[in-house]
Design an enzyme around this catalytic site. Structure first.
Site, PDB file in Angstrom:
ATOM      1  N   TYR A  98     -29.206  27.232 113.359  1.00 48.25           N
ATOM      2  CA  TYR A  98     -28.939  27.483 112.286  1.00 48.25           C
ATOM      3  C   TYR A  98     -27.673  26.792 111.910  1.00 48.25           C
ATOM      4  O   TYR A  98     -26.572  27.142 112.700  1.00 48.25           O
ATOM      5  CB  TYR A  98     -28.922  28.970 112.108  1.00 48.25           C
ATOM      6  CG  TYR A  98     -28.477  29.719 110.759  1.00 48.25           C
ATOM      7  CD1 TYR A  98     -28.322  28.761 109.536  1.00 48.25           C
ATOM      8  CD2 TYR A  98     -28.055  30.969 110.649  1.00 48.25           C
ATOM      9  CE1 TYR A  98     -27.851  29.416 108.546  1.00 48.25           C
ATOM     10  CE2 TYR A  98     -27.679  31.329 109.564  1.00 48.25           C
ATOM     11  CZ  TYR A  98     -27.467  30.875 108.525  1.00 48.25           C
ATOM     12  OH  TYR A  98     -27.202  31.256 107.146  1.00 48.25           O
ATOM     13  N   LYS A 106     -32.474  25.178 110.440  1.00 41.76           N
ATOM     14  CA  LYS A 106     -31.920  25.439 108.836  1.00 41.76           C
ATOM     15  C   LYS A 106     -30.504  24.881 108.782  1.00 41.76           C
ATOM     16  O   LYS A 106     -29.563  25.090 109.609  1.00 41.76           O
ATOM     17  CB  LYS A 106     -32.036  26.939 108.763  1.00 41.76           C
ATOM     18  CG  LYS A 106     -31.599  27.317 107.364  1.00 41.76           C
ATOM     19  CD  LYS A 106     -31.259  28.897 107.334  1.00 41.76           C
ATOM     20  CE  LYS A 106     -30.930  29.109 105.808  1.00 41.76           C
ATOM     21  NZ  LYS A 106     -30.328  30.413 105.345  1.00 41.76           N
TER      22      LYS A 106
END
Length: 301
Positions: free
Chosen positions: A136, A165
């Site tokens: 992330y 992400k």
């Protein structure tokens, strides 16, 4: 014609009672609303879910509830990033043991890290977490970027790192990840962290988007995915305009998750508007601006 199958996940808001305890019924209602709207999955305990202000026992309670409620219906990814390596490993193992298919880990924040430290953190975690891991990247909150060089080295050493992400507004950053990593790792799943970037990311080889607007209008996000998958330029343009208009929500207040809760309650989702301290509910002016924004979106052809 776009041949990839795009995915849209909702980084779910977390519902609380006024005393700060978890609103179990409210959280189930959030997940039902999102999934009934047609999105493909839920990311639990992300930034929108206020993970950073929750006690460890609350996180475990929410994980157990979500596995039982979401797991049978849709994809579930649990945010487990902590400032300490051992705490990240512990929470990641808990989520996987509870039945979550995968975890998503933001790297440590507060002090900016250089690449060797970033790599050391994720390597230590990946070696001790027996399950799928999504990286992330959120430079606006961590203070540094998880670039393609570090990511490539991690992928070569840890096959359980399966996705990423990228929460950056600059879509060129995500495109660079895709062009540099996919030739060697074609199965690596890269998601846009902002809703409006779905189309570009998918057509560049990415997996889809994980965007907060799916809490408020999951049906619009699901329609956006269908349009992108269809390759119909007119449909893509129509849904892009809806999402582009909704992106105005992010500018109405900081942080934006109180506004999501305000809008969801206005749409009839049975949740309270409480957030973790010191985050306050939407002000009357913000509520009015949000109502106008929602009306503008719903008036679009």
């Amino acid at each position: 014609m776009v041949t990839a199958v795009a995915r849209f996940y909702a980084p779910a808001v977390t519902a609380f009672h006024a005393d700060g305890t978890l609103d179990r019924e409210g959280n189930v209602a959030v997940w039902e609303h999102v999934l009934d709207g047609g999105v493909d999955g839920i990311v639990l305990l992300g930034s929108t879910g206020e993970f950073f202000a929750m006690r460890p026992e609350q996180k475990r309670e929410l994980i157990d509830l979500a596995v039982g409620s979401v797991g049978p219906r849709a994809e579930l990814v649990v945010g487990t990033g902590c400032l300490r390596v051992d705490e990240t490993i512990e929470l990641s193992r808990y989520a996987l043991d509870a039945g979550a298919p995968a975890v998503m880990i933001v790297s440590p924040y507060y002090f900016a890290l250089e690449d060797p430290s970033i790599e050391a953190y994720y390597s230590a975690v990946a070696e001790q977490v027996p399950g799928d891991i999504y990286l992330y990247n959120f430079p606006a909150r961590t203070g540094y970027d998880l670039g393609p060089g570090v990511t490539r080295r991690l992928l070569r050493r840890h096959p359980n790192i399966v996705g990423y992400k990228d929460t950056v507004l600059e879509v060129g950053h995500t495109r660079r990840l895709l062009t540099e990593l996919l030739p060697e790792f074609p199965g690596f799943r890269v998601f846009a962290g902002f809703d409006e970037n779905l189309h570009h990311v998918v057509t560049s080889g990415g997996a889809g988007a994980i965007g907060g607007l799916a809490n408020l209008y999951p049906e619009i996000c699901a329609a956006y995915v269908r349009a992108v998958d269809s390759g119909d330029a007119a449909a893509i343009a129509r849904e892009q305009r809806r999402v582009d208009t909704l992106m105005g929500l992010y500018a109405l207040g900081a942080p934006f998750f109180p506004l999501l809760k305000e809008g969801m309650a206005a749409r009839g989702v049975p949740i309270q508007r409480h957030c973790t301290p010191p985050h306050l509910p939407a002000t009357p002016d913000q509520s009015d601006a949000l109502a106008a924004l929602m009306a503008a979106v719903e008036a679009l052809p």
